[in-house]
Design a protein around this motif. Structure first.
Motif, short mmCIF file in Angstrom:
data_model
loop_
_atom_site.label_atom_id
_atom_site.label_comp_id
_atom_site.label_asym_id
_atom_site.label_seq_id
_atom_site.Cartn_x
_atom_site.Cartn_y
_atom_site.Cartn_z
N THR A 174 0.81 -1.23 0.00
CA THR A 174 0.00 0.00 0.00
C THR A 174 0.84 1.27 0.00
N TYR A 175 2.08 1.19 0.46
CA TYR A 175 2.96 2.37 0.48
C TYR A 175 4.19 2.08 -0.39
N LEU A 176 4.29 2.77 -1.49
CA LEU A 176 5.42 2.59 -2.40
C LEU A 176 6.45 3.69 -2.16
N THR A 177 7.70 3.43 -2.53
CA THR A 177 8.76 4.42 -2.42
C THR A 177 9.56 4.46 -3.71
N ILE A 178 10.22 5.57 -3.94
CA ILE A 178 11.06 5.72 -5.13
C ILE A 178 12.16 6.72 -4.81
N ASN A 179 13.36 6.45 -5.27
CA ASN A 179 14.48 7.37 -5.03
C ASN A 179 14.41 8.57 -5.97
N ILE A 180 14.73 9.74 -5.43
CA ILE A 180 14.77 10.94 -6.24
C ILE A 180 16.08 11.68 -5.97
N GLU A 181 16.77 12.05 -7.04
CA GLU A 181 18.03 12.78 -6.92
C GLU A 181 17.77 14.28 -6.88
N ILE A 182 18.43 14.95 -5.98
CA ILE A 182 18.40 16.41 -5.88
C ILE A 182 19.82 16.89 -6.15
N GLN A 183 19.99 17.71 -7.17
CA GLN A 183 21.33 18.12 -7.59
C GLN A 183 21.42 19.64 -7.66
N SER A 184 22.52 20.17 -7.18
CA SER A 184 22.71 21.62 -7.20
C SER A 184 24.04 21.96 -7.87
N THR A 185 23.98 22.91 -8.80
CA THR A 185 25.17 23.43 -9.47
C THR A 185 25.35 24.89 -9.08
N GLN A 186 26.50 25.21 -8.50
CA GLN A 186 26.80 26.60 -8.14
C GLN A 186 28.00 27.07 -8.95
N ILE A 187 27.83 28.20 -9.63
CA ILE A 187 28.93 28.83 -10.36
C ILE A 187 29.01 30.28 -9.90
N ASN A 188 30.06 30.58 -9.16
CA ASN A 188 30.19 31.89 -8.52
C ASN A 188 28.97 32.18 -7.66
N GLU A 189 28.32 33.32 -7.85
CA GLU A 189 27.24 33.70 -6.93
C GLU A 189 25.88 33.12 -7.30
N GLY A 190 25.75 32.45 -8.44
CA GLY A 190 24.47 31.91 -8.87
C GLY A 190 24.41 30.40 -8.79
N SER A 191 23.19 29.86 -8.78
CA SER A 191 23.04 28.40 -8.67
C SER A 191 21.74 27.94 -9.31
#
Length: 418
Positions: A317-334
């Motif tokens: 009744t309860y399913l799960t799934i992996n999710i990737e969270i990715q962050s790219t920062q270049i100088n002051e922005g991301s």
């Protein structure tokens, strides 16, 4: 050493290939414009990252991971430092099908992604970058309130919209000539609707064409949290041009104010969240959901119906799934991305918690799973929380909507990356 390289590949499919984005009875019968895959490589001292943009609605996570792993092997960098984003055009070709034409096209597309990354790396040159951001009118909230308190797909002029338009500009350190431009904005590339048989990258593609002709550099558009945000103008090639002209105008207004400097900060970090899905309902409710999806979206729901019933019988009744969270920062922005379609409210909350207008948050990154509604959206109902998983779950394996608190958990985990 501050270097950047870019390479663009034409990925226009053959006529006859299926569309993805709307349920159209026929395949691509007309090519309004060519579609492209663009790779950027950034390098600072011992750090190298790859950022790829592909003109389609989004590919499966597993297919995207194959692309990233192959590039990782060729360039000798970690897979986590490779980002693949999709422009999310609703007038692009399918990449998931049992049809031979689609399978061949997908294989060619994946090979071109690896090729583009390798050639962008070979094109590395001493570079400097600069950021800027403004506010623009490009999108409109599409979750329309009804008298009974529920939500339908429509127009909500007062609904939340992340109105930021951001740019990351790259230029040659010696000649000062522009070599690349990455635009961040929030509005569905769905100007052309289901009655169109034209292959198109939608307004991001036309924006790219306009700006590349003016600036003589490579341009891509990165989608923000646009799940509940339609394009401001829709339904025709004329309206697509209005969208592209508006976005191009914001960009050209910002360019003279960009301050350039070498790449001093280059960080790409990734984490994985085990995402819990909502409880599978009782058989009667499963049947109602399947019938409603068939009626409103004209799709065959037999597979979703049978798989979900089987899982229910086996007490899954309860399913799960992996999710990737990715962050790219270049100088002051991301840019922080997930392989889902987040609501605009999520991006607004994210940048407010960071107190940073250059902290962009979006979806369609490193694959595609489905929608990420806010907690409030579950109370309001609507396609995003009631039917999307029925329509696309058999393709993406997101068989049920995410748990109501998932957007909050993802924001918290994304903030940890900073």
């Amino acid at each position: 050493m501050s270097r950047a390289g870019v390479y663009k590949v034409d990925i226009t499919p053959p006529l006859g290939i299926d569309f993805i984005g709307y349920h159209r009875p026929t395949g691509v019968s007309n090519i309004d414009e060519h579609i492209f895959l663009t790779a950027f490589v950034f390098e600072n001292n011992n750090t190298k990252s790859v950022f790829i943009s592909i003109d389609n609605i989004g590919m499966l996570v597993e297919d995207t991971l194959v692309i990233r792993k192959q590039i990782s092997s060729k360039l000798k960098i970690p897979t986590e430092q490779i980002t693949v984003v999709y422009t999310h055009t609703h007038s692009g070709p399918a990449t998931v099908s049992t049809k031979k034409i689609v399978k061949i096209y997908k294989d060619t597309l994946m090979s071109n992604a690896v090729k583009a990354a390798i050639l962008a790396d070979k094109n590395l040159q001493l570079s400097e970058i600069g950021w800027n951001v403004t506010l623009g009118e490009l999108g409109i909230n599409r979750r329309e309130n009804t008298p009974d308190g529920k939500v339908i797909m429509g127009t909500n002029p007062i609904g939340p919209v992340d109105k930021r338009v951001g740019i990351l500009v790259i230029r040659n350190e010696k000649t000062k000539k522009l070599s690349g431009l990455i635009i961040f904005c929030t509005a569905h590339p769905n100007v052309l609707k289901g009655d169109s048989d034209i292959l198109s990258a939608d307004y991001p593609g036309l924006t790219r064409e306009i700006l590349e002709n003016i600036l003589k550099c490579t341009v891509i558009v990165v989608q923000g949290a646009s799940e509940n945000i339609n394009a401001m103008y829709r339904g025709s090639l004329e309206n697509m041009e209005k969208m592209a002209q508006a976005l191009s105008g914001y960009v050209l207004t910002m360019l003279p104010k960009v301050k350039f400097e070498p790449i001093k900060i280059l960080k790409v970090v990734s984490t994985t969240l085990l995402m819990r899905l909502k409880e599978i309902p009782e058989p009667l409710e499963i049947h109602k959901m399947a019938k409603l999806a068939e009626k409103e979206w004209g799709v065959n729901t037999d597979r979703w119906h049978s798989v979900i019933l089987d899982k229910r019988k086996r007490n899954e009744t309860y399913l799960t799934i992996n999710i990737e969270i990715q962050s790219t920062q270049i100088n002051e922005g991301s840019f922080t991305g997930i392989p889902m379609e987040p609501f605009s409210e999520t991006a607004i909350e994210f940048k407010e918690k960071l107190s940073d207008e250059l902290a962009f948050f979006g979806g369609y990154t490193n694959g595609y799973l489905g929608y990420l509604p806010t907690k409030e959206a579950f109370l309001e109902g609507g396609y995003e929380v009631e039917l999307n998983h029925v329509v696309y779950g058999p393709i993406t394996n997101l068989w049920m909507p995410p748990d109501e608190n998932t957007a909050t958990l993802i924001i918290e985990r994304a903030l940890d990356l900073f």
